[in-house]
Design a protein around this motif. Structure first.
Motif, PDB file in Angstrom:
ATOM      1  N   ARG A   4       0.823  -1.212   0.000  1.00  0.00           N
ATOM      2  CA  ARG A   4       0.000   0.000   0.000  1.00  0.00           C
ATOM      3  C   ARG A   4       0.850   1.252   0.000  1.00  0.00           C
ATOM      4  N   LEU A   5       0.391   2.235  -0.727  1.00  0.00           N
ATOM      5  CA  LEU A   5       0.941   3.584  -0.632  1.00  0.00           C
ATOM      6  C   LEU A   5      -0.276   4.475  -0.464  1.00  0.00           C
ATOM      7  N   GLY A   6      -0.470   4.946   0.730  1.00  0.00           N
ATOM      8  CA  GLY A   6      -1.658   5.765   0.975  1.00  0.00           C
ATOM      9  C   GLY A   6      -2.891   4.891   0.817  1.00  0.00           C
ATOM     10  N   SER A   7      -3.794   5.376  -0.036  1.00  0.00           N
ATOM     11  CA  SER A   7      -5.025   4.611  -0.209  1.00  0.00           C
ATOM     12  C   SER A   7      -4.950   3.705  -1.427  1.00  0.00           C
ATOM     13  N   GLU A   8      -3.811   3.702  -2.094  1.00  0.00           N
ATOM     14  CA  GLU A   8      -3.691   2.928  -3.325  1.00  0.00           C
ATOM     15  C   GLU A   8      -2.964   1.617  -3.066  1.00  0.00           C
ATOM     16  N   GLU A   9      -3.404   0.624  -3.832  1.00  0.00           N
ATOM     17  CA  GLU A   9      -2.792  -0.700  -3.702  1.00  0.00           C
ATOM     18  C   GLU A   9      -1.953  -0.992  -4.942  1.00  0.00           C
ATOM     19  N   TYR A  10      -0.737  -1.434  -4.708  1.00  0.00           N
ATOM     20  CA  TYR A  10       0.154  -1.712  -5.842  1.00  0.00           C
ATOM     21  C   TYR A  10       0.616  -3.153  -5.816  1.00  0.00           C
ATOM     22  N   GLY A  11       1.126  -3.609  -6.969  1.00  0.00           N
ATOM     23  CA  GLY A  11       1.653  -4.975  -7.035  1.00  0.00           C
ATOM     24  C   GLY A  11       3.006  -5.003  -7.745  1.00  0.00           C
ATOM     25  N   LEU A  12       3.866  -5.910  -7.266  1.00  0.00           N
ATOM     26  CA  LEU A  12       5.211  -6.093  -7.835  1.00  0.00           C
ATOM     27  C   LEU A  12       5.389  -7.551  -8.202  1.00  0.00           C
ATOM     28  N   GLU A  49       4.131   4.867 -18.091  1.00  0.00           N
ATOM     29  CA  GLU A  49       4.972   3.834 -18.712  1.00  0.00           C
ATOM     30  C   GLU A  49       5.337   2.731 -17.749  1.00  0.00           C
ATOM     31  N   PHE A  50       5.451   3.094 -16.477  1.00  0.00           N
ATOM     32  CA  PHE A  50       5.939   2.124 -15.521  1.00  0.00           C
ATOM     33  C   PHE A  50       4.841   1.226 -14.967  1.00  0.00           C
ATOM     34  N   ILE A  51       3.632   1.360 -15.487  1.00  0.00           N
ATOM     35  CA  ILE A  51       2.532   0.510 -15.009  1.00  0.00           C
ATOM     36  C   ILE A  51       2.315  -0.618 -16.000  1.00  0.00           C
ATOM     37  N   LEU A  52       2.396  -1.840 -15.499  1.00  0.00           N
ATOM     38  CA  LEU A  52       2.207  -2.997 -16.367  1.00  0.00           C
ATOM     39  C   LEU A  52       0.750  -3.149 -16.760  1.00  0.00           C
ATOM     40  N   GLY A  53      -0.089  -2.842 -15.809  1.00  0.00           N
ATOM     41  CA  GLY A  53      -1.507  -3.003 -16.081  1.00  0.00           C
ATOM     42  C   GLY A  53      -2.304  -2.845 -14.797  1.00  0.00           C
ATOM     43  N   ILE A  54      -3.615  -2.931 -14.939  1.00  0.00           N
ATOM     44  CA  ILE A  54      -4.471  -2.830 -13.746  1.00  0.00           C
ATOM     45  C   ILE A  54      -5.045  -4.213 -13.459  1.00  0.00           C
ATOM     46  N   GLY A  55      -4.722  -4.725 -12.275  1.00  0.00           N
ATOM     47  CA  GLY A  55      -5.192  -6.059 -11.936  1.00  0.00           C
ATOM     48  C   GLY A  55      -6.429  -5.984 -11.045  1.00  0.00           C
ATOM     49  N   LYS A  56      -7.260  -7.022 -11.216  1.00  0.00           N
ATOM     50  CA  LYS A  56      -8.445  -7.052 -10.347  1.00  0.00           C
ATOM     51  C   LYS A  56      -8.454  -8.384  -9.633  1.00  0.00           C
ATOM     52  N   ALA A  57      -8.424  -8.321  -8.343  1.00  0.00           N
ATOM     53  CA  ALA A  57      -8.463  -9.574  -7.588  1.00  0.00           C
ATOM     54  C   ALA A  57      -9.065  -9.315  -6.237  1.00  0.00           C
ATOM     55  N   LYS A  58      -9.825 -10.309  -5.773  1.00  0.00           N
ATOM     56  CA  LYS A  58     -10.457 -10.216  -4.467  1.00  0.00           C
ATOM     57  C   LYS A  58     -11.183  -8.885  -4.293  1.00  0.00           C
ATOM     58  N   GLY A  59     -11.763  -8.442  -5.342  1.00  0.00           N
ATOM     59  CA  GLY A  59     -12.567  -7.226  -5.248  1.00  0.00           C
ATOM     60  C   GLY A  59     -11.745  -5.958  -5.177  1.00  0.00           C
ATOM     61  N   LYS A  60     -10.413  -6.068  -5.297  1.00  0.00           N
ATOM     62  CA  LYS A  60      -9.604  -4.849  -5.187  1.00  0.00           C
ATOM     63  C   LYS A  60      -8.996  -4.502  -6.543  1.00  0.00           C
ATOM     64  N   VAL A  61      -8.690  -3.228  -6.672  1.00  0.00           N
ATOM     65  CA  VAL A  61      -7.989  -2.765  -7.877  1.00  0.00           C
ATOM     66  C   VAL A  61      -6.521  -2.601  -7.518  1.00  0.00           C
TER      67      VAL A  61
END
Lengths: 717, 165
Positions: free
Chosen positions: B20-28, B126-138
């Motif tokens: 998490r960064l703030g209210s946003e969820e990220y994935g690596l 450019e640095f975003i691979l894509g938007i994933g959706k899982a377990k109801g989260k973005v």
């Protein structure tokens, strides 16, 4: 043929002779086209056969003919096909002899007559040889153009090639030293032997490995030295030049083999044919081939005019002082890969850090447990010992470097027509091998400068009442944790006015700036600086001294110049003893800790009220014992908040070398300790003022400052 | 055996470490993550941009640490007990990334990943691979290499060098 043939071809040797002959015949059969390698192996086999059958004059002669045929092919005086035929015939002759000997051995009787054709073959061999002699000079001229460069088969995967490179370099180095010595004292037979041995050994290994061009050069050089040994001519003038050229050529070839091992393409250096010819007849060929530099690396042209050949003499090193290295002669040596060694040293570095972290842990320090205390102390002691041992493994003496410089001085002295003598002391001083490698170039450059610009011509020197020969003296010694190398020459000295004028024209200083002598001399380290009236290809392009300064900075060393006009110049270089571990002063600025390498610190001072002045209400200046220098606040340079504002409360660390000192203001000095330098990685490597990180006893990273970078940074802000 | 290993690797390809960064969820991409450590004392390196927090001692190796919040232009925040440093392997460089907290390792198959919508020229994605959706989260999936490229950082240090000149 007489009964002695029966005698020598006695049963003991028959089997061995048969084996040798089978081997030779077999090899010859498989051999194709111009496989000189196999041919030379067969030649050696014929030699063995000759020894075996030596009591029979005829047999020995036959073997010799065969051997000579091989030699002829190898050095290009005989066609391959002709040589191969002679050998083939010889083998067949021996085979016949063998048959008869067997028959005799079985019957113990019988008349051994030498087959008629043996005479023909020997005559044939003799004819070819005498025919060549009749060709004489014209033949030689023709052969010169026919001289093909024998190929060299470099098998990159052959581990023996690496050994060849390192061993050859050792032989060549020893030969070079002997050659220099011999130049000085032409009678010394041990030197001649040493040089001969060097060429001989290289010839052997090169031949064995299939490096035929190297073998050929070494062979010629060896024959050349043999003639010197027999007194045919003395090693002076053109002859000496020939020997040096052969040496340099072999050096070049060995280097190329080395590069070929790493994948580069191998090629025989240019000048091969000329060198071979020159070595064959140094007196007739009359000196170096016109206009061709025999020493491709140095670019030193051999001076054809023998009259201006000036000897640079080598003073044998003064008696070595008592040092640890004396013991090393008695030990055996082991070859270890440098990667392994580096890994070992890294691991020891980690151990030092881990040990520090344990010993500085408050719980350990405060422990009441005597056993624990003792064990920790013991651990520390062993770690320190390991550290010293690991460091010493990377240490290498300056001897080879100084010896190489002797050669450089000699060559330059010849080239510039200026008699110079180089002496040195302290060559047994040891440094980290990386440092020794890196310092070599700067030293060469400084020495070149000395010979090229510093030392005056013979006439000038006599007019000035100086000894005819210029003197360059190098010394190395350990002084308070660093190694100090001094280069002194007794030449012209630096021309302060010329330097200042040049600096003004380059806009490095303003015309009315007041500079001390030292500050002026240090100006020559700036890029693009050269007061030489013409740029010779030795030096004077103005790219040298700033690179020298940069190299020394990169080694975290310092260089200072001192000079007296018309009397001489001295360069003083001081270098840290190891690259990976440094002695540093830990300073603080607000909450941050930094490390300044002790070697960069001239002194540190708590400024008194009167010592600080502001300049045009922007800059600050510190005056210490009459010397003024700019004062920079580290908290401003690094944007650190919460630092001390009153300079009188703080600490001024004076850094820099003669002539360009400055003071860096920090809050406090909290101690001095040895730290292991860790690279910060490429993310930060272009950061001015930061040279690396150090892991402290508490596990934290502290930034190691680079004094020169800091000064640069401060002045440009 | 070999096939099983390969299978694991292929399965790993769709696994992401979320944080998490703030209210946003990220994935690596999990393959790029070496380890996760709690936030520790970071030594500041002078004259670097704000988002470069400094360096840390990772078992004897000194590695740079970047604050992802600041890198993405978000407001800075005090480190809390949940703040972590994710150590990523960028191939030629090992780097630490400071994040607010680490959530979990999620399996996000390709068909659950949508292309990043374009926000116009102002925002570089450019640095975003894509938007994933899982377990109801973005979950915003990062190309960590592009997000942290050392080139950018060294360009920055080069810039500071040039400015000085």
């Amino acid at each position: 043929m007489t009964d002695d043939t029966v005698a020598i071809y006695a049963s003991e040797i028959i089997d061995e002779l048969e084996m040798l002959l089978e081997l030779s015949a077999g090899l010859l059969e498989q051999m194709d086209g111009s496989d000189t390698h196999t041919l030379s192996v067969v030649g050696d086999l014929m030699g063995k056969i000759g020894l075996l059958t030596a009591e029979s004059g005829e047999s020995a002669a036959m073997a010799e003919t065969a051997e000579a045929a091989v030699a002829g092919v190898l050095d290009g005086t005989k066609q391959f096909a002709a040589g191969a035929t002679i050998i083939n015939d010889s083998i067949k002759w021996f085979e016949k002899q063998l048959e008869r000997a067997r028959a005799v051995a079985e019957q113990q009787q019988g008349d051994i007559r030498s087959p008629q054709d043996s005479d023909d073959i020997t005559k044939g061999g003799a004819a070819v040889r005498s025919g060549e002699r009749e060709l004489g000079k014209s033949g030689r001229a023709r052969n010169r153009s026919e001289n093909t460069i024998p190929g060299a088969a470099i098998d990159v995967n052959n581990p023996e090639l690496r050994d060849f490179v390192s061993e050859s370099r050792e032989y060549l180095h020893a030969a070079e030293m002997a050659l220099l010595e011999l130049e000085k004292t032409p009678g010394k037979i041990e030197c001649v032997d040493e040089i001969f041995r060097g060429f001989h050994n290289i010839k052997g290994i090169a031949g064995f490995l299939g490096l035929h061009d190297v073998q050929a050069v070494a062979h010629e050089a060896e024959s050349f030295m043999d003639r010197v040994r027999c007194g045919e001519f003395r090693l002076k003038g053109s002859a000496a030049l020939a020997a040096f050229s052969a040496l340099d050529f072999l050096k070049d070839m060995v280097d190329r083999v080395d590069k070929a091992i790493s994948g580069a393409e191998y090629g025989t250096p240019a000048g091969y044919v000329e060198l071979i010819d020159w070595l064959k007849s140094p007196e007739t060929t009359g000196g170096a081939p016109a206009g061709r530099p025999i020493n491709p690396k140095d670019g030193a042209l051999i001076n054809k005019d023998e009259k201006s050949f000036i000897e640079a003499s080598v003073q044998p090193p003064t008696a070595p002082k008592e040092s640890k290295t004396n013991g090393a002669k008695a030990d055996g040596m082991v070859k270890v890969s440098t990667t392994r060694l580096d890994n070992l040293i890294d691991a020891v570095g980690e151990l030092v850090i881990a040990n520090a972290m344990v010993t500085q842990e408050p719980e350990i320090c405060r422990t009441k447990n005597p056993r624990l205390s003792r064990n920790v102390s013991q651990l520390g002691k062993i770690t320190r010992e390991l550290q010293e041992l690991a460091m010493s493994m990377r240490m290498v003496s300056l001897r080879q470097t100084f010896q190489k410089l002797t050669r450089v001085v000699r060559d330059l002295s010849v080239k510039c027509g200026v008699p110079v003598e180089m002496t040195y002391e302290g060559e047994e001083t040891e440094l980290d091998r990386n440092v020794v490698e890196e310092i070599s170039s700067p030293l060469v450059h400084m020495v070149r400068n000395s010979v090229d610009h510093g030392i005056e011509s013979r006439e000038e020197r006599i007019a000035r009442g100086k000894p005819e020969k210029g003197r360059i003296h190098m010394s190395a010694s350990h002084e308070s944790g660093s190694v100090v190398i001094r280069i002194t020459d007794d030449g012209r000295g630096l021309d302060r006015d010329a330097i200042l004028a040049k600096a003004v024209s380059l806009k490095l200083v303003s015309p009315d700036a007041l500079l001390t002598d030292r500050e002026v001399y240090n100006l020559i380290f700036h890029a693009g600086f050269s007061t030489a009236k013409e740029v010779t290809d030795v030096s004077g392009r103005g790219v040298g001294m700033d690179v020298v300064r940069k190299s020394i900075d990169a080694l975290r060393g310092r260089v200072d110049i001192d000079s007296e006009y018309a009397a001489g110049t001295t360069f003083t270089i001081s270098l840290p003893l190891t690259l990976a571990i440094i002695d540093g002063m830990v300073v603080t600025v607000a909450e941050e800790q930094y490390i300044i390498p002790t070697i960069s610190i001239v002194e540190s001072v708590r400024p008194a009220a009167g010592q600080i002045n502001t300049v045009v209400s922007k800059g600050e200046m510190l005056t210490v014992r009459g010397e003024s220098m700019p004062l920079f606040r580290l908290c401003e340079m690094f944007n650190v908040r919460g630092a001390k504002t009153d300079a009188r409360d703080a600490l001024a660390v004076i850094v820099g070398s003669n002539g360009s000192r400055c003071a860096i203001l920090v809050d406090d000095l909290i101690g001095q300790q040895q730290v292991v330098i860790k690279s910060l990685g490429k993310t930060f490597d272009r950061l001015d003022g930061v040279s690396g990180g150090a892991i402290m006893g508490d596990g934290r990273v502290a930034i190691i400052l680079d004094a020169t970078g800091l000064a640069r940074l401060a002045k440009s802000n | 055996m070999a096939i099983a290993a390969m299978d694991i690797n292929i399965r790993k390809l769709s696994k992401y470490l979320t944080f998490r960064l703030g209210s946003e969820e990220y994935g690596l991409e999990i393959m790029k993550v070496r380890e996760i450590i709690g936030v520790m004392e970071i030594t500041r390196v002078p004259r670097m941009p704000e988002f470069v927090r400094g360096v840390i001692n990772l078992r004897g190796k000194v590695i740079p640490v970047v604050d992802l919040r600041l890198k993405f232009g978000m407001a800075a925040r005090e480190d809390t007990v949940e703040t972590c440093i994710i150590v990523v392997d960028l191939g030629d460089l090992i780097m630490g990334v400071v994040v607010d907290n680490v959530s979990e390792v999620m399996d996000i198959p390709e068909d659950s990943i949508e292309e990043t919508p374009s926000f116009g020229v102002r925002i570089n994605t450019e640095f975003i691979l894509g938007i994933g959706k899982a377990k109801g989260k973005v979950i915003i999936l990062l190309d960590i290499h592009k997000a942290l490229t050392a080139d950018e950082l060294s360009i920055l240090s080069e810039n500071s060098y040039n400015i000085r000149k």
